[in-house]
Scaffold this motif. Sequence first.
Motif, PDB file in Angstrom:
ATOM      1  N   LEU A  69      57.845 -70.339  64.517  1.00 50.68           N
ATOM      2  CA  LEU A  69      59.029 -71.208  64.588  1.00 50.68           C
ATOM      3  C   LEU A  69      58.619 -72.674  64.508  1.00 50.68           C
ATOM      4  N   ASN A  70      57.511 -73.016  65.116  1.00 51.52           N
ATOM      5  CA  ASN A  70      57.006 -74.392  65.019  1.00 51.52           C
ATOM      6  C   ASN A  70      56.529 -74.689  63.602  1.00 51.52           C
ATOM      7  N   GLN A  71      55.862 -73.734  62.978  1.00 47.90           N
ATOM      8  CA  GLN A  71      55.376 -73.909  61.608  1.00 47.90           C
ATOM      9  C   GLN A  71      56.522 -74.141  60.630  1.00 47.90           C
ATOM     10  N   TYR A  72      57.630 -73.422  60.822  1.00 49.58           N
ATOM     11  CA  TYR A  72      58.765 -73.500  59.901  1.00 49.58           C
ATOM     12  C   TYR A  72      59.881 -74.424  60.386  1.00 49.58           C
ATOM     13  N   ARG A  73      59.621 -75.227  61.405  1.00 51.91           N
ATOM     14  CA  ARG A  73      60.638 -76.139  61.953  1.00 51.91           C
ATOM     15  C   ARG A  73      61.224 -77.000  60.825  1.00 51.91           C
ATOM     16  N   GLY A  74      62.545 -77.020  60.742  1.00 52.68           N
ATOM     17  CA  GLY A  74      63.239 -77.790  59.720  1.00 52.68           C
ATOM     18  C   GLY A  74      63.334 -77.098  58.370  1.00 52.68           C
ATOM     19  N   LEU A  75      62.681 -75.968  58.216  1.00 50.76           N
ATOM     20  CA  LEU A  75      62.691 -75.255  56.939  1.00 50.76           C
ATOM     21  C   LEU A  75      63.526 -73.979  56.979  1.00 50.76           C
ATOM     22  N   ILE A  76      63.670 -73.388  58.163  1.00 54.91           N
ATOM     23  CA  ILE A  76      64.478 -72.175  58.311  1.00 54.91           C
ATOM     24  C   ILE A  76      65.670 -72.477  59.197  1.00 54.91           C
ATOM     25  N   SER A  77      66.708 -71.658  59.065  1.00 55.47           N
ATOM     26  CA  SER A  77      67.903 -71.823  59.893  1.00 55.47           C
ATOM     27  C   SER A  77      68.229 -70.564  60.691  1.00 55.47           C
ATOM     28  N   CYS A  78      67.492 -69.479  60.438  1.00 54.70           N
ATOM     29  CA  CYS A  78      67.817 -68.202  61.066  1.00 54.70           C
ATOM     30  C   CYS A  78      66.545 -67.363  61.222  1.00 54.70           C
ATOM     31  N   VAL A  79      66.544 -66.513  62.242  1.00 57.13           N
ATOM     32  CA  VAL A  79      65.482 -65.513  62.397  1.00 57.13           C
ATOM     33  C   VAL A  79      66.144 -64.145  62.293  1.00 57.13           C
ATOM     34  N   LEU A  80      65.625 -63.316  61.403  1.00 58.61           N
ATOM     35  CA  LEU A  80      66.192 -62.003  61.096  1.00 58.61           C
ATOM     36  C   LEU A  80      65.213 -60.916  61.517  1.00 58.61           C
ATOM     37  N   PHE A  81      65.745 -59.944  62.251  1.00 56.11           N
ATOM     38  CA  PHE A  81      64.958 -58.768  62.625  1.00 56.11           C
ATOM     39  C   PHE A  81      65.541 -57.572  61.897  1.00 56.11           C
ATOM     40  N   LEU A  82      64.721 -56.946  61.067  1.00 58.47           N
ATOM     41  CA  LEU A  82      65.121 -55.724  60.384  1.00 58.47           C
ATOM     42  C   LEU A  82      64.634 -54.592  61.280  1.00 58.47           C
ATOM     43  N   GLY A  83      65.482 -54.214  62.235  1.00 59.86           N
ATOM     44  CA  GLY A  83      65.141 -53.202  63.221  1.00 59.86           C
ATOM     45  C   GLY A  83      64.694 -53.817  64.531  1.00 59.86           C
ATOM     46  N   GLY A  84      64.316 -52.928  65.450  1.00 57.09           N
ATOM     47  CA  GLY A  84      63.849 -53.344  66.768  1.00 57.09           C
ATOM     48  C   GLY A  84      64.841 -53.085  67.878  1.00 57.09           C
ATOM     49  N   GLU A  85      66.072 -52.741  67.519  1.00 51.11           N
ATOM     50  CA  GLU A  85      67.127 -52.538  68.510  1.00 51.11           C
ATOM     51  C   GLU A  85      66.854 -51.350  69.432  1.00 51.11           C
ATOM     52  N   TRP A  86      65.960 -50.462  69.037  1.00 52.37           N
ATOM     53  CA  TRP A  86      65.615 -49.308  69.873  1.00 52.37           C
ATOM     54  C   TRP A  86      64.756 -49.737  71.065  1.00 52.37           C
ATOM     55  N   GLN A  87      64.308 -50.996  71.081  1.00 49.73           N
ATOM     56  CA  GLN A  87      63.612 -51.577  72.236  1.00 49.73           C
ATOM     57  C   GLN A  87      64.337 -52.881  72.591  1.00 49.73           C
ATOM     58  N   PRO A  88      65.500 -52.785  73.245  1.00 48.36           N
ATOM     59  CA  PRO A  88      66.329 -53.975  73.446  1.00 48.36           C
ATOM     60  C   PRO A  88      65.688 -55.076  74.299  1.00 48.36           C
ATOM     61  N   GLU A  89      64.889 -54.731  75.277  1.00 53.63           N
ATOM     62  CA  GLU A  89      64.323 -55.777  76.147  1.00 53.63           C
ATOM     63  C   GLU A  89      63.372 -56.702  75.398  1.00 53.63           C
ATOM     64  N   PRO A  90      62.355 -56.185  74.689  1.00 56.80           N
ATOM     65  CA  PRO A  90      61.493 -57.128  73.959  1.00 56.80           C
ATOM     66  C   PRO A  90      62.239 -57.852  72.835  1.00 56.80           C
ATOM     67  N   LEU A  91      63.197 -57.176  72.189  1.00 61.60           N
ATOM     68  CA  LEU A  91      63.965 -57.836  71.138  1.00 61.60           C
ATOM     69  C   LEU A  91      64.794 -58.968  71.725  1.00 61.60           C
ATOM     70  N   LYS A  92      65.393 -58.754  72.876  1.00 61.52           N
ATOM     71  CA  LYS A  92      66.198 -59.790  73.529  1.00 61.52           C
ATOM     72  C   LYS A  92      65.359 -61.042  73.809  1.00 61.52           C
ATOM     73  N   LYS A  93      64.113 -60.858  74.225  1.00 64.94           N
ATOM     74  CA  LYS A  93      63.234 -62.002  74.494  1.00 64.94           C
ATOM     75  C   LYS A  93      62.939 -62.780  73.212  1.00 64.94           C
TER      76      LYS A  93
END
Length: 164
Positions: free
Chosen positions: A60-84
Motif C-alpha cells: 500500500l505504501n509502494q502504490y500510494r497515490g497510484l491505486i484506489s482500491c484493494v481487491l481480494f479474489l477469495g478469502g471469505e472462508w477465513q473472515p477474521e484474517p480477511l477483515k484485518k
Amino acid sequence: MAGQLRFTVEQVVWQEVPGEVSLAFTISGCPLRCKGCHSSAARNPSAGVPLTLEYLEARLNQYRGLISCVLFLGGEWQPEPLKKLLSLARAHNLKTCLYTGYEQVAPELMPHLTFLKTGPWIAELGGLDSAITNQRFIDLSTQENLNYKFHKPHRHQGVTHVAP
C-alpha cells in the motif's frame, strides 16, 4: 494454515472494479470448486505465499497515490484474517472489494467492503459481462447493482449500443 491467508497472484488491475485502479490478490484455498474456474490453480490452501499485514502495508505504501482500491479474489472462508486486511486497506483511505463465489459473506466483513461480487461461476450463464449471469457486482454504499458497467458496447449498423 488457519488464521492466515495466502495468495498465488498479485497484480494491478483496471477492469475488475469499474472506475478503480485495484491492487488485486488471488487468495488460495477456495473450497467451491466451480467448474471452469479461471483461478483453479489457487484451490490448494498451501499454494502461494502468506499475505501478512506487513506485506500488505508495504504494498500500500509502494502504490500510494497510484491505486484506489484493494481487491481480494477469495478469502471469505477465513473472515477474521480477511477483515484485518480489509481494515488496513480502509485505514489507507482505499476502497475495498471482494470477489466471492458465495451468495453471501460473513456479516462481520460487510462494514469493511466498498464493493462485493457474489455468485459462483456458471459457464452457461457467463460472468459479469453477460446479461443472463447469476453473478452480481454491488456498490455496498448505494446497494446499486453495477453489472451493467461490465457490459461491452457492440456495433450495429454503424451505431454503438450497450448491451442490456
